[in-house]
Design a protein around this motif. Structure first.
Motif: not given
Length: 246
Positions: A63, A67, A70-71, A140, A143, A146, A148
């Motif tokens: 993750w 992450a 994703y950012r 999601l 960021p 988020l 985790l």
């Protein structure tokens, strides 16, 4: 087939199917999967970060990797190639089908899939997660918000909504892509090495059904000998030439 004939074929086609790979997002600064393994992540093999076995062994590590990606993709913007494909969808309407191997979500952010045609993300999307118990797919949070590993509204842990090594592509998405390419008058294969199957086989569905295959890639690929026309350009430049907006 030359450029003029390829442009005419694309302009007059009622059914167009497109496959995109990492090359179309390179102009947005999105690194390929392996190129993203820099710094701390350089010591990991791809299988250590993107497989069911890796996730079962260390979900927090996996993750943390996703992450970060994703950012990074949220900070990127769709480029001219993404916008040109959204424009092509507006022109073709329901006869347009776009299958992408990318997980960055940039096609949707450029408008693809909302202009009357169809967008299928064959390998998933970095902005989505899937409930490990129910299978529900959810976006999601930002960021900054988020935590985790993320949890679903039901309180279950969620995994990245990505097709990992050792997993099959979603059957419904692959079937839809196969049908679209078999029915396409023109298939555009953009920014992909044409090495990863089953996606790499979609162009042959078009060829076998009598359609035209047009490739856009700066480099020669495994598909090049079988394409009706190969344009040695970046995705955005090649699409501009084919659509007559250069």
């Amino acid at each position: 087939m030359d450029l003029a004939a390829a442009r005419t074929a694309l302009q007059t086609a009622h059914r167009v199917a497109v496959l995109t790979g990492a090359g179309i997002s390179a102009e947005s600064g999105i690194p390929t999967f392996r190129d993203a393994q820099t710094g701390h992540w350089a010591r990991f093999r791809p299988e250590d970060l993107a497989s069911p076995q890796a996730y079962a062994a260390d979900p927090e590590l996996v993750w943390a990797w996703y992450a970060g990606r994703y950012r990074d993709v949220l900070a990127a913007q769709p480029n001219a190639g993404h916008h040109l494909l959204a424009e092509l969808e507006r022109q073709k309407g329901a006869g347009f089908f776009l299958a992408t191997q990318n997980v960055d979500g940039l096609h949707a952010r450029a408008g693809s899939g909302s202009q009357g045609g169809t967008l299928v993300e064959l390998h998933g999307n970095l902005g989505l997660a899937r409930d490990e118990v129910t299978g529900e797919v959810c976006p999601l949070p930002s960021p900054a918000e988020l935590t985790l590993p993320p949890r679903s509204s039901a309180g279950h842990r969620m995994r990245p909504h990505i097709v990992w090594f050792g997993e099959f592509l979603p059957e419904d998405a692959l079937n839809a892509a196969g049908q679209a390419f078999a029915e396409a008058e023109v298939a555009l294969i953009i920014g992909t090495s044409s090495l990863v199957y089953p996606a790499a086989g979609l162009a042959f569905e078009t060829r076998q059904a009598g359609g035209q295959v047009i490739e856009v890639n700066p480099e020669r690929t495994e598909l090049t000998p079988y394409a009706n026309f190969s344009l040695r350009e970046t995705a955005s430049r090649g699409l501009a030439l084919l659509m007559g907006v250069d």
